[in-house]
Design a protein around this motif. Sequence first.
Motif, mmCIF file in Angstrom:
data_model
loop_
_atom_site.group_PDB
_atom_site.id
_atom_site.type_symbol
_atom_site.label_atom_id
_atom_site.label_comp_id
_atom_site.label_asym_id
_atom_site.label_seq_id
_atom_site.Cartn_x
_atom_site.Cartn_y
_atom_site.Cartn_z
ATOM 1 N N LYS A 19 75.640 46.552 46.338
ATOM 2 C CA LYS A 19 75.039 47.853 46.034
ATOM 3 C C LYS A 19 73.908 47.742 45.016
ATOM 4 N N ARG A 20 74.186 47.046 43.921
ATOM 5 C CA ARG A 20 73.239 46.952 42.818
ATOM 6 C C ARG A 20 72.965 45.491 42.476
ATOM 7 N N GLU B 81 75.736 49.984 36.156
ATOM 8 C CA GLU B 81 74.389 49.431 36.125
ATOM 9 C C GLU B 81 74.158 48.626 34.850
ATOM 10 N N ASP C 114 75.989 45.315 35.164
ATOM 11 C CA ASP C 114 75.255 44.393 36.033
ATOM 12 C C ASP C 114 74.059 43.775 35.324
ATOM 13 N N THR D 259 68.312 47.405 36.569
ATOM 14 C CA THR D 259 69.223 47.313 37.703
ATOM 15 C C THR D 259 68.511 47.960 38.879
ATOM 16 N N VAL D 260 68.553 47.289 40.022
ATOM 17 C CA VAL D 260 67.830 47.730 41.206
ATOM 18 C C VAL D 260 68.826 47.853 42.359
ATOM 19 N N HIS D 261 68.618 48.817 43.238
ATOM 20 C CA HIS D 261 69.454 48.915 44.434
ATOM 21 C C HIS D 261 69.221 47.652 45.261
#
Length: 142
Positions: free
Chosen positions: A12-13, A118, A121, A31-33
């Motif tokens: 997801k992330r 996020e 991550d 954090t990026v999709h």
Amino acid sequence: MARIIGIDYGRKRVGVAVTDPLQIVAQGLTTVHASEIINFLKEYFAKETVERVVVGYPRQMNNNPSESARFVEEFLNRMKKVFPTMPVSLVDERFTSKIAMKSMIDGGVKKKDRMNKEMVDMVSASIILQSYMESLSSGKYF
């Protein structure tokens, strides 16, 4: 010198961390999709000089790849197609989420903010990148 990017890839992330230009400190960037990570990297590489990408590779306790390793491998294959000359190193990412959570607690991050996946991550990506940098200084090369 050029920067090094650290990536904690998830379905997801994707947590992204980066070194300073002198490669002294690793810090969380964003954090990026997952579906947007390649475009993000294209834009980032256009703005900044990057010499390497370090990707966390999920392993089980017996050192075999975990079930989620196949998603990381798919990402690595896309990276090779889009950025064929960019060197990529893999770093064992076991326990990075737990280490990230502990470092946030130790750093005084509020419980509400620690629940933000996020942020976890992004901190995990920083830990992956810092681990790589420490391995270079200790003589272990990836």
